[in-house]
Design a protein around this motif. Structure first.
Motif, PDB file in Angstrom:
ATOM      1  N   MET A 266     -71.846  28.884  33.339  1.00 56.25           N
ATOM      2  CA  MET A 266     -71.841  29.576  34.626  1.00 56.25           C
ATOM      3  C   MET A 266     -71.430  28.589  35.712  1.00 56.25           C
ATOM      4  N   LYS A 267     -70.606  29.052  36.626  1.00 61.95           N
ATOM      5  CA  LYS A 267     -70.143  28.222  37.740  1.00 61.95           C
ATOM      6  C   LYS A 267     -71.086  28.372  38.929  1.00 61.95           C
ATOM      7  N   LYS A 268     -70.970  27.413  39.858  1.00 65.75           N
ATOM      8  CA  LYS A 268     -71.865  27.372  41.011  1.00 65.75           C
ATOM      9  C   LYS A 268     -71.811  28.646  41.863  1.00 65.75           C
ATOM     10  N   ASP A 269     -70.604  29.191  42.105  1.00 64.70           N
ATOM     11  CA  ASP A 269     -70.499  30.396  42.933  1.00 64.70           C
ATOM     12  C   ASP A 269     -71.115  31.612  42.229  1.00 64.70           C
ATOM     13  N   GLN A 270     -70.936  31.704  40.889  1.00 62.59           N
ATOM     14  CA  GLN A 270     -71.573  32.777  40.116  1.00 62.59           C
ATOM     15  C   GLN A 270     -73.091  32.655  40.206  1.00 62.59           C
ATOM     16  N   PHE A 271     -73.555  31.416  40.115  1.00 63.17           N
ATOM     17  CA  PHE A 271     -74.998  31.149  40.140  1.00 63.17           C
ATOM     18  C   PHE A 271     -75.599  31.555  41.486  1.00 63.17           C
ATOM     19  N   LYS A 272     -74.906  31.242  42.582  1.00 63.45           N
ATOM     20  CA  LYS A 272     -75.402  31.620  43.915  1.00 63.45           C
ATOM     21  C   LYS A 272     -75.504  33.136  44.045  1.00 63.45           C
ATOM     22  N   LYS A 273     -74.490  33.851  43.532  1.00 62.97           N
ATOM     23  CA  LYS A 273     -74.529  35.324  43.549  1.00 62.97           C
ATOM     24  C   LYS A 273     -75.700  35.840  42.717  1.00 62.97           C
ATOM     25  N   LEU A 274     -75.906  35.220  41.565  1.00 61.16           N
ATOM     26  CA  LEU A 274     -77.004  35.609  40.684  1.00 61.16           C
ATOM     27  C   LEU A 274     -78.351  35.422  41.377  1.00 61.16           C
ATOM     28  N   LEU A 275     -78.540  34.269  42.033  1.00 62.21           N
ATOM     29  CA  LEU A 275     -79.803  34.008  42.734  1.00 62.21           C
ATOM     30  C   LEU A 275     -80.050  35.043  43.831  1.00 62.21           C
ATOM     31  N   LYS A 276     -78.996  35.413  44.566  1.00 63.00           N
ATOM     32  CA  LYS A 276     -79.133  36.439  45.614  1.00 63.00           C
ATOM     33  C   LYS A 276     -79.551  37.771  44.998  1.00 63.00           C
ATOM     34  N   ALA A 277     -78.924  38.127  43.881  1.00 63.71           N
ATOM     35  CA  ALA A 277     -79.250  39.381  43.196  1.00 63.71           C
ATOM     36  C   ALA A 277     -80.703  39.375  42.707  1.00 63.71           C
TER      37      ALA A 277
ATOM     38  N   GLU B 173     -83.173  37.599  44.000  1.00 64.83           N
ATOM     39  CA  GLU B 173     -84.048  37.690  45.169  1.00 64.83           C
ATOM     40  C   GLU B 173     -84.225  39.142  45.597  1.00 64.83           C
ATOM     41  N   MET B 174     -83.149  39.952  45.460  1.00 67.83           N
ATOM     42  CA  MET B 174     -83.206  41.367  45.829  1.00 67.83           C
ATOM     43  C   MET B 174     -83.979  42.182  44.796  1.00 67.83           C
ATOM     44  N   SER B 175     -83.695  41.942  43.508  1.00 71.08           N
ATOM     45  CA  SER B 175     -84.232  42.803  42.448  1.00 71.08           C
ATOM     46  C   SER B 175     -85.510  42.274  41.807  1.00 71.08           C
ATOM     47  N   GLY B 176     -85.756  40.980  41.949  1.00 73.04           N
ATOM     48  CA  GLY B 176     -86.944  40.384  41.343  1.00 73.04           C
ATOM     49  C   GLY B 176     -86.671  39.625  40.063  1.00 73.04           C
ATOM     50  N   GLY B 177     -85.547  39.924  39.397  1.00 73.53           N
ATOM     51  CA  GLY B 177     -85.264  39.202  38.167  1.00 73.53           C
ATOM     52  C   GLY B 177     -84.018  39.710  37.487  1.00 73.53           C
TER      53      GLY B 177
END
Length: 118
Positions: free
Chosen positions: A3-14, A16-20
């Protein structure tokens, strides 16, 4: 595939919104809405949210591939939690596997809720 850094940042945001999230070994989201996720004993990890988290996630995706399993992650108290989990169709089997793996709960994919093991 890492996984790349930009994908990871998007994942973390998702997350934070959904819980997991539950990820396939290739980093894609698991999009199955049936069955139960059971974490495997010995694979739980808690890390603070910083740059090391991406490296850890990539290690976990590799572990998931080796175990023919999935990578679960969620955020709690500014920490990222990671685990390796398997999907089980049957509720009773999921509960018994959870007990064998010393887990406190399983996750119901249909209802998107945690089921605590009594």
């Amino acid at each position: 595939k890492k996984m790349k850094k930009d994908q990871f940042k998007k994942l973390l945001k998702a997350i934070e919104m959904s819980g997991g999230a539950t990820l396939k070994p290739n980093g894609d989201h698991l999009s199955i809405n049936a069955g139960y996720m059971v974490s495997l004993s010995g694979y739980e990890k808690k890390i603070s949210l910083d740059n090391l988290a991406l490296n850890e996630l990539n290690k976990y995706l590799l572990l998931a591939k080796k175990q023919k399993a999935y990578c679960g992650l969620w955020i709690e108290n500014n920490c990222l939690y990671l685990d390796i989990s398997i999907r089980v169709e049957n509720l009773q089997l999921a509960k018994s596997l959870a007990i064998k793996n010393k887990q406190l709960a399983i996750f119901d994919l249909a209802r998107l809720e945690t089921i605590y093991i009594k």
